[in-house]
Design a protein around this motif. Structure first.
Motif, PDB file in Angstrom:
ATOM      1  N   SER A 120     -63.438  32.478  15.524  1.00  0.00           N
ATOM      2  CA  SER A 120     -64.449  31.796  16.331  1.00  0.00           C
ATOM      3  C   SER A 120     -65.427  32.798  16.938  1.00  0.00           C
ATOM      4  O   SER A 120     -65.064  33.925  17.261  1.00  0.00           O
ATOM      5  CB  SER A 120     -63.716  31.032  17.432  1.00  0.00           C
ATOM      6  OG  SER A 120     -64.579  30.738  18.470  1.00  0.00           O
ATOM      7  N   GLY A 270     -54.171  29.946  13.100  1.00  0.00           N
ATOM      8  CA  GLY A 270     -55.186  29.839  14.130  1.00  0.00           C
ATOM      9  C   GLY A 270     -55.400  28.363  14.392  1.00  0.00           C
ATOM     10  O   GLY A 270     -54.724  27.513  13.800  1.00  0.00           O
ATOM     11  N   PHE A 271     -56.318  28.069  15.280  1.00  0.00           N
ATOM     12  CA  PHE A 271     -56.620  26.649  15.457  1.00  0.00           C
ATOM     13  C   PHE A 271     -58.128  26.432  15.414  1.00  0.00           C
ATOM     14  O   PHE A 271     -58.913  27.311  15.767  1.00  0.00           O
ATOM     15  CB  PHE A 271     -56.020  26.102  16.755  1.00  0.00           C
ATOM     16  CG  PHE A 271     -56.523  26.778  17.994  1.00  0.00           C
ATOM     17  CD1 PHE A 271     -57.649  26.300  18.662  1.00  0.00           C
ATOM     18  CD2 PHE A 271     -55.870  27.892  18.506  1.00  0.00           C
ATOM     19  CE1 PHE A 271     -58.120  26.928  19.800  1.00  0.00           C
ATOM     20  CE2 PHE A 271     -56.342  28.532  19.639  1.00  0.00           C
ATOM     21  CZ  PHE A 271     -57.466  28.051  20.292  1.00  0.00           C
ATOM     22  N   ASP A 272     -58.522  25.246  14.937  1.00  0.00           N
ATOM     23  CA  ASP A 272     -59.949  24.949  14.818  1.00  0.00           C
ATOM     24  C   ASP A 272     -60.450  24.301  16.105  1.00  0.00           C
ATOM     25  O   ASP A 272     -59.704  24.162  17.075  1.00  0.00           O
ATOM     26  CB  ASP A 272     -60.232  24.097  13.577  1.00  0.00           C
ATOM     27  CG  ASP A 272     -59.695  22.680  13.722  1.00  0.00           C
ATOM     28  OD1 ASP A 272     -59.305  22.269  14.848  1.00  0.00           O
ATOM     29  OD2 ASP A 272     -59.661  21.973  12.708  1.00  0.00           O
ATOM     30  N   LYS A 273     -61.729  23.895  16.112  1.00  0.00           N
ATOM     31  CA  LYS A 273     -62.325  23.404  17.356  1.00  0.00           C
ATOM     32  C   LYS A 273     -61.704  22.093  17.824  1.00  0.00           C
ATOM     33  O   LYS A 273     -61.838  21.709  18.988  1.00  0.00           O
ATOM     34  CB  LYS A 273     -63.845  23.293  17.225  1.00  0.00           C
ATOM     35  CG  LYS A 273     -64.354  22.343  16.152  1.00  0.00           C
ATOM     36  CD  LYS A 273     -65.883  22.422  16.111  1.00  0.00           C
ATOM     37  CE  LYS A 273     -66.512  21.384  15.209  1.00  0.00           C
ATOM     38  NZ  LYS A 273     -65.862  21.079  13.938  1.00  0.00           N
ATOM     39  N   THR A 277     -54.124  23.162  13.449  1.00  0.00           N
ATOM     40  CA  THR A 277     -53.633  24.443  12.954  1.00  0.00           C
ATOM     41  C   THR A 277     -54.254  24.777  11.593  1.00  0.00           C
ATOM     42  O   THR A 277     -54.369  23.915  10.732  1.00  0.00           O
ATOM     43  CB  THR A 277     -52.099  24.373  12.809  1.00  0.00           C
ATOM     44  OG1 THR A 277     -51.554  24.183  14.114  1.00  0.00           O
ATOM     45  CG2 THR A 277     -51.545  25.660  12.211  1.00  0.00           C
ATOM     46  N   VAL A 278     -54.626  26.007  11.431  1.00  0.00           N
ATOM     47  CA  VAL A 278     -55.218  26.470  10.172  1.00  0.00           C
ATOM     48  C   VAL A 278     -54.519  27.770   9.784  1.00  0.00           C
ATOM     49  O   VAL A 278     -54.244  28.609  10.640  1.00  0.00           O
ATOM     50  CB  VAL A 278     -56.730  26.745  10.373  1.00  0.00           C
ATOM     51  CG1 VAL A 278     -57.360  27.223   9.071  1.00  0.00           C
ATOM     52  CG2 VAL A 278     -57.449  25.523  10.910  1.00  0.00           C
TER      53      VAL A 278
ATOM     54  N   MET B   1     -51.864  31.784  18.789  1.00  0.00           N
ATOM     55  CA  MET B   1     -52.846  31.287  17.815  1.00  0.00           C
ATOM     56  C   MET B   1     -54.260  31.553  18.324  1.00  0.00           C
ATOM     57  O   MET B   1     -54.558  31.393  19.492  1.00  0.00           O
ATOM     58  CB  MET B   1     -52.670  29.792  17.608  1.00  0.00           C
ATOM     59  CG  MET B   1     -51.365  29.467  16.895  1.00  0.00           C
ATOM     60  SD  MET B   1     -51.503  27.983  15.881  1.00  0.00           S
ATOM     61  CE  MET B   1     -51.886  26.759  17.125  1.00  0.00           C
ATOM     62  N   THR B   2     -55.098  31.953  17.403  1.00  0.00           N
ATOM     63  CA  THR B   2     -56.452  32.352  17.730  1.00  0.00           C
ATOM     64  C   THR B   2     -57.421  31.301  17.200  1.00  0.00           C
ATOM     65  O   THR B   2     -57.182  30.705  16.158  1.00  0.00           O
ATOM     66  CB  THR B   2     -56.718  33.729  17.080  1.00  0.00           C
ATOM     67  OG1 THR B   2     -55.761  34.641  17.594  1.00  0.00           O
ATOM     68  CG2 THR B   2     -58.108  34.241  17.387  1.00  0.00           C
ATOM     69  N   SER B   3     -58.480  31.116  17.922  1.00  0.00           N
ATOM     70  CA  SER B   3     -59.477  30.132  17.523  1.00  0.00           C
ATOM     71  C   SER B   3     -60.268  30.658  16.308  1.00  0.00           C
ATOM     72  O   SER B   3     -60.714  31.798  16.288  1.00  0.00           O
ATOM     73  CB  SER B   3     -60.369  29.903  18.744  1.00  0.00           C
ATOM     74  OG  SER B   3     -61.530  29.244  18.392  1.00  0.00           O
ATOM     75  N   ILE B   4     -60.406  29.807  15.291  1.00  0.00           N
ATOM     76  CA  ILE B   4     -61.017  30.262  14.034  1.00  0.00           C
ATOM     77  C   ILE B   4     -62.482  29.823  13.930  1.00  0.00           C
ATOM     78  O   ILE B   4     -62.968  29.032  14.739  1.00  0.00           O
ATOM     79  CB  ILE B   4     -60.228  29.737  12.812  1.00  0.00           C
ATOM     80  CG1 ILE B   4     -60.252  28.187  12.796  1.00  0.00           C
ATOM     81  CG2 ILE B   4     -58.796  30.236  12.824  1.00  0.00           C
ATOM     82  CD1 ILE B   4     -60.754  27.586  11.536  1.00  0.00           C
ATOM     83  N   ASN B   5     -63.144  30.319  12.931  1.00  0.00           N
ATOM     84  CA  ASN B   5     -64.511  29.907  12.605  1.00  0.00           C
ATOM     85  C   ASN B   5     -64.446  28.524  11.948  1.00  0.00           C
ATOM     86  O   ASN B   5     -64.185  28.397  10.757  1.00  0.00           O
ATOM     87  CB  ASN B   5     -65.123  30.937  11.643  1.00  0.00           C
ATOM     88  CG  ASN B   5     -66.510  30.544  11.181  1.00  0.00           C
ATOM     89  OD1 ASN B   5     -66.966  29.425  11.400  1.00  0.00           O
ATOM     90  ND2 ASN B   5     -67.178  31.467  10.509  1.00  0.00           N
ATOM     91  N   SER B   6     -64.676  27.508  12.734  1.00  0.00           N
ATOM     92  CA  SER B   6     -64.498  26.132  12.249  1.00  0.00           C
ATOM     93  C   SER B   6     -65.509  25.734  11.184  1.00  0.00           C
ATOM     94  O   SER B   6     -65.328  24.724  10.502  1.00  0.00           O
ATOM     95  CB  SER B   6     -64.559  25.153  13.424  1.00  0.00           C
ATOM     96  OG  SER B   6     -63.411  25.285  14.239  1.00  0.00           O
ATOM     97  N   LEU B   9     -64.263  24.938   7.755  1.00  0.00           N
ATOM     98  CA  LEU B   9     -63.654  23.644   7.442  1.00  0.00           C
ATOM     99  C   LEU B   9     -64.664  22.670   6.852  1.00  0.00           C
ATOM    100  O   LEU B   9     -64.299  21.635   6.306  1.00  0.00           O
ATOM    101  CB  LEU B   9     -62.982  23.064   8.684  1.00  0.00           C
ATOM    102  CG  LEU B   9     -61.963  24.024   9.321  1.00  0.00           C
ATOM    103  CD1 LEU B   9     -61.331  23.383  10.541  1.00  0.00           C
ATOM    104  CD2 LEU B   9     -60.892  24.445   8.316  1.00  0.00           C
TER     105      LEU B   9
END
Lengths: 411, 411
Positions: A120, A270-273, A277-278, B1-6, B9
């Motif tokens: 993110s 990780g987690f999305d917005k 879980t991703v 868990m880290t927030s990812i680049n959504s 998706l």
């Protein structure tokens, strides 16, 4: 005119090594007779191992004929290399890594630079200080740094973990919530390491605080002490919180040939917005296959050959050569009463500049009085001020000569 | 868990070629006797030219000895290659390019994928449809696409420029303000081209509308007709509005060896969030030097050899080989009454599927009835529906056999 990525404008000045090159060039112009010894940029100087060149020659011959020609390979690397890496760098140390967790690339600089893309934009980044500039700069470009605060000499939104002689170059845990922690061990530039127990503290912290460790292990081959882990995955639980970067650049003289790899365990999430879980491995795989087209087949065959019996022996002798240089620098400077760190498990010697000189003043003194080019510690961050990096990558002759010249300086 | 680049998706399904591979594998499992001919993925099959392999062998020998060893090279490429490129690909055609405008890389996929990073996140992107998926996917990852609208089969914020038989695959100018326009000529997948006058319309449009053309010219070597420009810079004013991408992959069999280059003229300007002018070349240079460490020295010496007298002759014969294949496919399918495009200035043949079959239905028919693997046009975008791509990169024998097999189909 098109609107640009304004984050780039937050980047500070030019890359450290450009400034070094500039001062060096100026000195040579003014002193054409000077015989410069470079112990500055961390670049190797010995020839490629024979096992590697043999394998590369054979690979080229394969590519010359339609019957054995290979075009695009798997973006993640050929199985022959991936499996060899797993067997030798992991399984042999009791670490279990699967083939879909290894991503072969053309360099760790690319991998540690690109990895941030899959996270993110508001992820909070922590780095050691002093630090390899690429971790910071790539996050600046992505907009995670905030502006540079010239009063404190740091980016406002980056969390800096100080590494100085006071804490024996072992940073404290972050004092605020962070998402991504870049750790480099054996460390560039300080040459220092963590023991397995010390590294476990970071893994445990990451597990408890939901953050991810980006573990740069480009200098793994130089480890000589038994209690220093060769992979972060030797630490229990690391598969849940760590990505590991490895390189053949310094191990096998590949700085001009280009090969590295990154391990992204399937456990990493990780987690999305929306809070879903991703799998991080899926994201990196998508990034890698979309923006990269694999490493040269010739290079991959060369990398594979590093792990042959002959290759291992030749690599060992390469590493020994450089580490003998490291010992010569380390012991030589210590005998002059200098405070010296590193050089035991890494090809870098990190010294405290004498008489409170700042890093660039010492750079200029060393260049003008001993004709030696090194790297000012402050180029790696504010906490590097008053330190200086020398590398063990020179020839034996130059290394010995450099120590002799320093011996004659009035320090 | 880290927030990812959504943004990741928003990406649709897997890459086109994974789906092709899946169907192919399934068919082979069920029909182990079938002798499959692949005219699908655009990958070359002939051996590397002799001039190239000779140069690569010599480069490896240089790297074997400390005296001639080379480590890190300039990230932008060695002068010996940059100057050779400028002399042969530009100056010989009356185009003036400076050495600081050329950036050597390990592949056009990387360059066309990475270029978007240096532009604003809200830049509006226009692409041809059908299109090489990397242009779109990398902008999706960066958050410029908006969500995928499955009702229309397109991303909401991407501007699509339709290329179909109706407009002879020459897109209309955008009907709204855009910032970045990806153009690919000779085109992948349609194999069609623009004349110099037609390309001038785009350059003029970009100059008048303050947008930038990202000109992918990976198939330049296959141009045979005189009025087709080899570089966008042959068009007056293009230096103010265009970045050009070139590759050695298809020209010289480098898909497994990895070398390409990008030209970023000094005239190109963008503006930052405060409205200040910024040189695009400076941004790309910063990106390139921060996230990339140069192309293998061995590969760069191989690329240089393409331009030697021997190399040029060998490349010409390689290209002729593939273009003869293209003619065989083109003429063969035309004689069956199929509507066929491309194959004159490009190694791709783009055909209208017979009897209104959709692209994947034709893929399955060709696979099951003729054991030929091609690429469904719809895989390149909505406007590719009802079209199909065949490549000229097979062996002569397989190409002729494929046409014979298609001749026997009931179409």
């Amino acid at each position: 005119m098109t609107s640009i990525n304004s984050n780039y404008l937050n980047l500070q000045g030019s890359y450290l090594f450009s400034e070094i090159a500039k001062r060096r060039t100026k000195f040579i112009e003014e002193n054409p007779q000077a015989e410069i010894i470079s112990l500055g940029i961390g670049d190797v100087t010995r020839g490629l191992p024979d096992a590697v060149t043999k394998a590369m020659h054979a690979a080229i011959d394969e590519l010359a004929a339609p019957g054995s020609f290979r075009g695009y390979g798997p973006e993640q690397g050929y199985d022959f290399l991936v499996n060899t890496i797993i067997e030798n760098d992991y399984r042999a140390r009791g670490v279990d890594i699967q083939s879909n967790e290894v991503f072969v690339s053309d360099g760790s600089k690319c991998d540690v630079g690109n990895i941030q893309e899959i996270f993110s934009q508001d992820a909070v980044v922590a780095v050691q200080d002093p630090v390899y500039p690429v971790y910071v700069d790539t996050n600046v470009m992505a907009g995670r740094s905030g502006p540079f605060n010239s009063d404190i000499g740091r980016y406002e939104n980056i969390v800096y973990l100080d590494c100085t002689a006071e804490n024996n170059f072992k940073p404290s845990l972050p004092d605020r919530k962070v998402d991504l922690i870049y750790l480099c061990y054996p460390n560039n530039p300080t040459g220092m390491t963590l023991t397995k127990d010390e590294l476990k503290v970071w893994v445990d912290y990451a597990r408890e605080n939901n953050c991810l460790i980006l573990f740069d292990s480009a200098y793994e081959a130089f480890i000589t002490e038994a209690d220093v882990p060769h992979s972060i995955y030797e630490v229990e639980g690391a598969r849940e919180v760590a990505i590991e970067f490895r390189s053949f650049s310094k191990t096998a003289g590949f700085t001009g040939v280009r090969c590295a790899y990154t391990v992204v365990p399937r456990e990493l999430r990780g987690f999305d917005k929306d809070g879903n879980t991703v799998f991080i491995n899926d994201l990196w795989n998508r990034r890698h296959t979309t923006k990269f087209n694999g490493v040269s087949y010739v290079t991959q065959r060369g990398a594979e050959a590093i792990y042959s019996a002959q290759g291992k022996e030749q690599i060992r002798s390469l590493v020994d050569y450089y580490m003998t240089n490291a010992g010569i620098i380390r012991d030589g400077l210590r005998s002059l009463g200098l405070e010296v760190f590193g050089g035991v498990n890494a090809p870098y010697i990190w010294l405290k500049t004498p008489n409170g000189l700042d890093s660039w003043a010492f750079f200029d003194k060393l260049l003008s009085e001993a004709n030696i080019v090194g790297t000012p510690g402050v180029g790696f961050g504010r906490s590097g001020q008053g330190y200086f990096r020398l590398t063990a990558f020179g020839s034996r002759e130059n290394t010995e000569k450099a120590v002799e010249r320093i011996r004659k300086l009035s320090l």
